[in-house]
Scaffold this motif. Structure first.
Motif, PDB file in Angstrom:
ATOM      1  N   LEU A   1      43.543 -58.963 -35.660  1.00 47.02           N
ATOM      2  CA  LEU A   1      43.875 -59.297 -34.274  1.00 47.02           C
ATOM      3  C   LEU A   1      42.862 -60.317 -33.726  1.00 47.02           C
ATOM      4  CD1 LEU A   1      45.232 -58.910 -31.512  1.00 47.02           C
ATOM      5  CD2 LEU A   1      43.887 -56.849 -31.205  1.00 47.02           C
ATOM      6  N   ALA A   2      41.579 -60.078 -34.030  1.00 44.58           N
ATOM      7  CA  ALA A   2      40.539 -61.016 -33.581  1.00 44.58           C
ATOM      8  C   ALA A   2      40.751 -62.391 -34.211  1.00 44.58           C
ATOM      9  CB  ALA A   2      39.164 -60.468 -33.945  1.00 44.58           C
ATOM     10  N   LEU A   3      41.201 -62.376 -35.443  1.00 40.99           N
ATOM     11  CA  LEU A   3      41.482 -63.632 -36.158  1.00 40.99           C
ATOM     12  C   LEU A   3      42.644 -64.375 -35.474  1.00 40.99           C
ATOM     13  CD1 LEU A   3      40.209 -64.775 -38.718  1.00 40.99           C
ATOM     14  CD2 LEU A   3      42.059 -63.734 -40.032  1.00 40.99           C
ATOM     15  N   ALA A   4      43.651 -63.607 -35.074  1.00 38.89           N
ATOM     16  CA  ALA A   4      44.798 -64.213 -34.385  1.00 38.89           C
ATOM     17  C   ALA A   4      44.347 -64.822 -33.054  1.00 38.89           C
ATOM     18  CB  ALA A   4      45.882 -63.168 -34.147  1.00 38.89           C
TER      19      ALA A   4
ATOM     20  N   ALA B   1      50.198 -67.421 -34.454  1.00 38.01           N
ATOM     21  CA  ALA B   1      48.844 -66.900 -34.711  1.00 38.01           C
ATOM     22  C   ALA B   1      48.924 -65.507 -35.331  1.00 38.01           C
ATOM     23  CB  ALA B   1      48.045 -66.859 -33.416  1.00 38.01           C
ATOM     24  N   LEU B   2      49.848 -64.684 -34.825  1.00 41.19           N
ATOM     25  CA  LEU B   2      50.011 -63.332 -35.388  1.00 41.19           C
ATOM     26  C   LEU B   2      50.443 -63.412 -36.846  1.00 41.19           C
ATOM     27  CD1 LEU B   2      51.691 -61.511 -32.364  1.00 41.19           C
ATOM     28  CD2 LEU B   2      49.597 -60.779 -33.504  1.00 41.19           C
TER      29      LEU B   2
ATOM     30  N   GLN C   1      31.565 -59.077 -33.029  1.00 45.32           N
ATOM     31  CA  GLN C   1      31.403 -58.019 -34.037  1.00 45.32           C
ATOM     32  C   GLN C   1      32.322 -56.830 -33.741  1.00 45.32           C
ATOM     33  OE1 GLN C   1      27.282 -57.061 -34.294  1.00 45.32           O
ATOM     34  NE2 GLN C   1      27.399 -56.404 -36.412  1.00 45.32           N
ATOM     35  N   ARG C   2      32.508 -56.540 -32.462  1.00 44.91           N
ATOM     36  CA  ARG C   2      33.380 -55.418 -32.084  1.00 44.91           C
ATOM     37  C   ARG C   2      34.410 -55.945 -31.096  1.00 44.91           C
ATOM     38  NH1 ARG C   2      28.294 -52.663 -32.445  1.00 44.91           N
ATOM     39  NH2 ARG C   2      27.726 -53.586 -30.434  1.00 44.91           N
ATOM     40  N   PRO C   3      35.454 -56.604 -31.603  1.00 47.00           N
ATOM     41  CA  PRO C   3      36.437 -57.189 -30.678  1.00 47.00           C
ATOM     42  C   PRO C   3      37.070 -56.103 -29.805  1.00 47.00           C
ATOM     43  CG  PRO C   3      37.126 -57.451 -32.982  1.00 47.00           C
ATOM     44  CD  PRO C   3      35.806 -56.791 -33.010  1.00 47.00           C
ATOM     45  N   HIS C   4      37.152 -56.370 -28.520  1.00 47.48           N
ATOM     46  CA  HIS C   4      37.743 -55.376 -27.625  1.00 47.48           C
ATOM     47  C   HIS C   4      39.259 -55.494 -27.665  1.00 47.48           C
ATOM     48  CE1 HIS C   4      37.750 -52.553 -24.289  1.00 47.48           C
ATOM     49  NE2 HIS C   4      38.833 -53.208 -23.897  1.00 47.48           N
TER      50      HIS C   4
END
Ligand SMILES: Nc1ncnc2c1ncn2[C@@H]1O[C@H](COP(=O)(O)OP(=O)(O)OP(=O)(O)O)[C@@H](O)[C@H]1O
Length: 562
Positions: free
Chosen positions: A490-493, A457-458, A429-432
């Motif tokens: 970014l989390a998706l990548a 991925a990016l 939920q809160r990607p670091h």
């Protein structure tokens, strides 16, 4: 970490550490050196001239060289070994810390953990490298000197033996207080670091809410308390060395008085028949300070021991208690070939799953669920209904109190979780976001995430242009420099770079996004999830409608798996 690499410092200390024996040998060489000096002086006094003093002088020089070499070698070996042990202890502590569940509220604060691992742990090196060799010297050197002195004069040996035990006795009394004071000081230091790190992270919030002054006042109070504790530790250290110096000086002085008066004929007792000659008296006088030397060294390193033991306990404490992750005690390859999850999409079976956070009512109680490989499931429900908790249980990040989670046919317990987690893609939920380059934030140093894959991925997550435009160290700590939508991309990548993932666990990917970005993220996610199992927590009914099934989590609906 492999079991074999585990270090048992306490056990290791039972035997002499490497380097201690050569150091003890070097100290013992003082006996023949003192004999050489006494021999030379005796020969000169007997009128033998310089020539008669030459053999003992030569012996003294050779022994001196040997002693210096042994000492240097021993110190070096002890230091190298102590550093190696510290490295292993740090790795073990970091490993134990990483094995604690992310849901564990009792996990040590980051500042405290950093302080213990980086700063306080350093106290283990002097403890191992200095205290342990001194301990061995203490066991060997004074008895050897007492024997040598006793063979010439029982009275001189008796003086040494009476003075010596007083020192360890007093040191033991002081030692208890020293250790308690050191532990209290290290704990304060850790607390202050934890507080400081937390407040530094929230500095912008504190400034915006005009709460800087109270924070500064608390920090000042913490610093003063730390200062007080440090002074207490120093007081004890000074006290112990002062006491030791006193007893050592008294012991040497009494031996000198005895030998002096004996040579003058005023104290004609204390020898084995014949009175002492000049050389013998000098030999005893030279050995007396060396008798107390290991005790004086002990006083110097006594404080190292108190600090070292406190640091070891603090390191061990990082991983103690709290909730573990599933399979925390096992390596990724521990499951063995027959225990590996199947290739491709991974199915899920939940049976009678129950989980409650510590001291709270169950969030999930009696949940059964069967999800076929490749199926897409939405978790819906009110805030606090347990969606994120269920995702954590599916990933083995927490251990249920009852029931079982099976992923890819394997139970999420025993040795399987590490291997299973390697096949699970996670988008929290809160990607670091770590400070540094965008690409490094995607690859995260994982094997199988080479530069080309990260670039793809990016591009897939719509961050290709941003990555190309920004210099290498473009992101600030905690994601400064990225918009909310970009952080989600970014989390998706990170998910996209994980080519082997057979199960994707995704927590509210479209929360707080504008409609356009949410749509783009949804499409990318569905594209990524094709041919994989997907479990997605969301409040967005439109996103939920794109899934194959929906599971409502909440008080009444827990048992009603879709
Ligand atoms: N680490 C934790 N320790 C103790 N309680 C927790 C912890 N994490 C969550 N909880 C509690 O467990 C309950 C379920 O939380 P969870 O995060 O799973 O809900 P959620 O359905 O994902 O909520 P949201 O939709 O707001 O994200 C909540 O009451 C929450 O306060």
């Amino acid at each position: 970490m492999a079991e074999a690499a585990k270090v048992d410092v306490a056990g290791g200390l039972a035997g002499a550490p490497q380097g201690a024996l050569p150091q003890a040998g070097a100290a013992l060489l003082w006996l023949p050196q003192a004999a050489c000096i006494a021999w030379a002086v005796q020969a000169l006094a007997a009128g033998g001239g310089l020539r008669s003093a030459l053999p003992p002088a030569l012996g003294l020089g050779v022994l001196g060289l040997l002693r210096a070499a042994l000492e240097a070698w021993g110190v070096r070996r002890a230091s190298v070994q102590a550093r190696r042990t510290l490295g292993l202890l740090r790795a073990q502590a970091a490993q134990a810390l990483a094995a604690r569940s992310p849901l564990d509220r009792a996990r040590p604060a980051s500042g405290l953990a950093a302080s213990v691992l980086a700063e306080q742990a350093e106290a283990i090196v002097p403890w191992l490298a200095r205290f342990q060799p001194v301990r061995l010297r203490l066991m060997l050197v004074p008895p050897a000197i007492a024997l040598a002195v006793g063979s010439l004069s029982w009275a001189a040996a008796a003086i040494l033996l009476v003075a010596a035990p007083l020192i360890p006795l007093f040191m033991a009394l002081v030692g208890r207080r020293a250790q308690a004071a050191s532990e209290a000081q290290l704990a304060r230091q850790g607390d202050m670091n934890a507080f400081l790190l937390d407040r530094l992270r929230g500095l912008a919030t504190l400034r915006a809410l005009d709460a800087i002054d109270p924070t500064a006042a608390r920090l000042r109070a913490a610093a003063q308390e730390l200062q007080r504790r440090t002074m207490a530790v120093l007081r004890i250290a000074f006290l112990s060395s002062a006491v030791l110096e006193l007893f050592a000086a008294l012991g040497v002085a009494m031996v000198a008085v005895y030998v002096g008066f004996h040579l003058l004929g005023h104290l004609p007792f204390g020898t084995w028949g014949r009175p002492l000659g000049l050389g013998q008296g000098l030999f005893i006088l030279l050995l007396a300070p060396a008798f107390f030397e290991p005790l004086r060294d002990l006083s110097a390193v006594w404080h190292d021991r108190a600090e070292g033991e406190a640091a070891r306990r603090a390191l061990a404490g990082l991983g103690e208690g709290g909730q573990p992750m599933a399979g925390a005690a096992h390596d990724a390859d521990a499951a063995g070939a027959d225990g590996m999850p199947p290739a491709g999409a991974l199915g899920i079976q939940l049976r009678g799953l129950r989980f409650a956070h510590e001291g709270e009512a169950p969030v999930i109680d009696g949940l059964d669920l069967d999800l076929r490989p490749g199926e897409h499931l939405a978790l819906l429900g009110a805030s606090g209904g347990g969606k994120s908790t269920l995702l954590a249980l599916l990933a083995g990040l927490a251990v249920p109190q009852a029931g079982q989670v099976r992923v890819g046919g394997l139970p999420m317990d025993g040795a399987h979780p590490p291997a299973l987690r390697q096949r699970i893609g996670w988008m929290g939920q809160r990607p670091h976001v770590f400070g540094g380059a965008l690409a490094a934030n995607v690859g995260l140093g994982r094997s199988g995430a080479d530069a080309a894959q990260v670039e793809r991925a990016l591009a897939f997550a719509g961050l290709g242009r941003l990555a190309a435009d920004r210099p290498a160290a473009s992101l600030g700590e905690g994601g400064a420099g990225l918009s909310g939508g970009e952080a989600v991309r970014l989390a998706l990548a990170r998910l996209a770079v994980h080519a082997d993932a057979g199960l994707l666990l995704v927590d509210e990917p479209t929360a707080h996004l504008d409609a356009e970005t949410a749509r783009a993220v949804t499409e990318a996610l569905l594209d990524l999830a094709r041919g994989r199992t997907l479990v997605l927590a969301t409040h967005d009914p439109r996103l939920a409608a794109r899934m194959d099934r929906v599971l409502h989590l909440g008080d009444a609906a827990l048992k009603a798996a879709a």
